[in-house]
Design an enzyme around this catalytic site. Structure first.
Site, short mmCIF file in Angstrom:
data_model
loop_
_atom_site.label_atom_id
_atom_site.label_comp_id
_atom_site.label_asym_id
_atom_site.label_seq_id
_atom_site.Cartn_x
_atom_site.Cartn_y
_atom_site.Cartn_z
N ILE A 176 0.82 -1.20 0.00
CA ILE A 176 0.00 0.00 0.00
C ILE A 176 0.86 1.25 0.00
O ILE A 176 1.84 1.37 0.73
CB ILE A 176 -0.94 0.02 1.22
N GLY A 177 0.47 2.20 -0.88
CA GLY A 177 1.07 3.53 -0.86
C GLY A 177 -0.04 4.55 -0.68
O GLY A 177 -1.07 4.25 -0.08
N GLY A 182 -6.86 8.58 -4.65
CA GLY A 182 -7.22 7.23 -4.26
C GLY A 182 -6.02 6.46 -3.75
O GLY A 182 -4.91 6.96 -3.68
N GLU A 183 -6.27 5.20 -3.37
CA GLU A 183 -5.21 4.35 -2.86
C GLU A 183 -4.33 3.85 -4.00
O GLU A 183 -4.82 3.52 -5.08
CB GLU A 183 -5.85 3.17 -2.12
N VAL A 184 -3.03 3.80 -3.76
CA VAL A 184 -2.10 3.30 -4.77
C VAL A 184 -1.30 2.16 -4.18
O VAL A 184 -0.81 2.25 -3.04
CB VAL A 184 -1.14 4.40 -5.26
N LYS A 199 -3.79 1.90 -9.08
CA LYS A 199 -4.63 2.89 -8.42
C LYS A 199 -5.97 2.23 -8.13
O LYS A 199 -6.59 1.64 -9.01
CB LYS A 199 -4.83 4.11 -9.31
N ASP A 291 -2.35 20.63 -15.73
CA ASP A 291 -1.76 20.57 -14.39
C ASP A 291 -0.28 20.17 -14.47
O ASP A 291 0.18 19.29 -13.75
CB ASP A 291 -2.53 19.58 -13.51
#
Length: 296
Positions: A176-177, A182-184, A199, A291
């Site tokens: 997990i990062g 969101g979660e990566v 992701k 961006d």
């Protein structure tokens, strides 16, 4: 010229060459009309990413050069050697006079504010800018820019865009990062025996259209300077997007270490060039990033 290398000299009587031009996969084309000089050809070496203008003395010599260079660019494996006199055609301003350049290039140099010494010192960079500007001005927008409907296969259902959820089993050892969107996770991809980034984004009514747009765009953005999209699937109402792993950190991390990691002009220009190549690809598909920053 020997085998797949072209050696060039400052003077014909010099024994030691100034440099060598690798010819593998090079491109050579006659540019008489463009350069306003007879028997002139353009040589681009992708291995060193440099462009050269060379002038032969006769039409026969021009044809001989082009044939020999095309043979060398294919790397046929047959040793050969060609020795001919040619003139490198890059003419710098002498006072207010320019020689051999197309009129639009002359005007560009005159209005650039560059001195003769600047141009001589940075010949390759000046040529790159002139060629890039010329290509932009002469580009046919009707053929080079596709409409959104032609370029992007639009789908408004995220379930139509993703692979079978059973593909989740191909990815293991998730670590997990974190991410702003969101979660990566970092995972092992069994099919290719490499690590990838995943992701994991919860699907809601509010973000469904945005997720469809993101997947549609990522699927067509196949470019060496853009993070590669690998796969996507849904598990427990979460969208899994599998991407190329970029584990070197972001540019901001490098900039914050400036006291220890010095970036010189060549490093900065290389980073800018890679970013511009990616943006140029996106703009051909009418995609605006909006961006661009070192964090991204």
């Amino acid at each position: 010229m020997k085998n797949t290398n072209l050696y060039y000299f400052k003077k014909k009587e010099d024994v030691k060459p100034i440099d060598v031009v690798p010819l593998n996969n090079s491109n050579v084309v006659c540019v008489d009309s463009k350069m306003k000089r007879n028997h002139t050809f353009e040589l681009f070496s992708p291995e060193i990413n440099k462009l050269f203008y060379i002038q032969a003395t006769t039409k026969e010599e021009l044809e001989s050069w082009i044939q020999a260079l095309q043979k060398a660019s294919l790397d046929l494996g047959n040793p050969f050697s060609v020795e001919q006199k040619a003139q490198v055609c890059f003419y710098v301003p002498d006072g207010n006079a320019f020689g051999g350049l197309p009129p639009e290039w002359e005007a560009c140099l005159k209005s650039s504010g560059l001195s003769k010494s600047d141009i001589i010192a940075h010949t390759d960079a000046v040529l790159d800018v002139l060629k890039f500007t010329d290509e932009l001005q002469n580009k046919d927008m009707h053929t080079s820019v596709l409409s959104v409907n032609e370029s992007i296969p639009i789908s408004t259902s995220v379930y139509e865009l993703v692979s079978d959820p059973s593909r989740k089993n191909l990815f293991s050892n998730l670590k997990i990062g974190d991410s702003t969107s969101g979660e990566v996770c970092i995972a092992d991809w069994g099919e290719n025996n490499i690590q990838v980034a995943i992701k994991i984004i919860p699907i809601t009514k509010e973000n469904t259209i945005l997720l469809c747009t993101e997947i549609n765009l990522m699927k067509i953005c196949i470019h060496s300077n853009i993070v590669q999209f690998i796969d996507s699937f849904i598990d427990n109402n979460n969208l899994w997007i599998v991407l190329e792993l970029m584990d070197g950190g972001c540019l901001t991390d490098i900039l914050e270490q400036f006291e220890n990691v010095k970036l010189d002009e060549s490093h900065i220009s290389y980073v800018c060039l890679m970013i511009l190549r990616a943006l140029n690809f996106l703009h051909k598909y009418q995609i605006i990033h909006r961006d661009i920053k070192s964090d991204n």
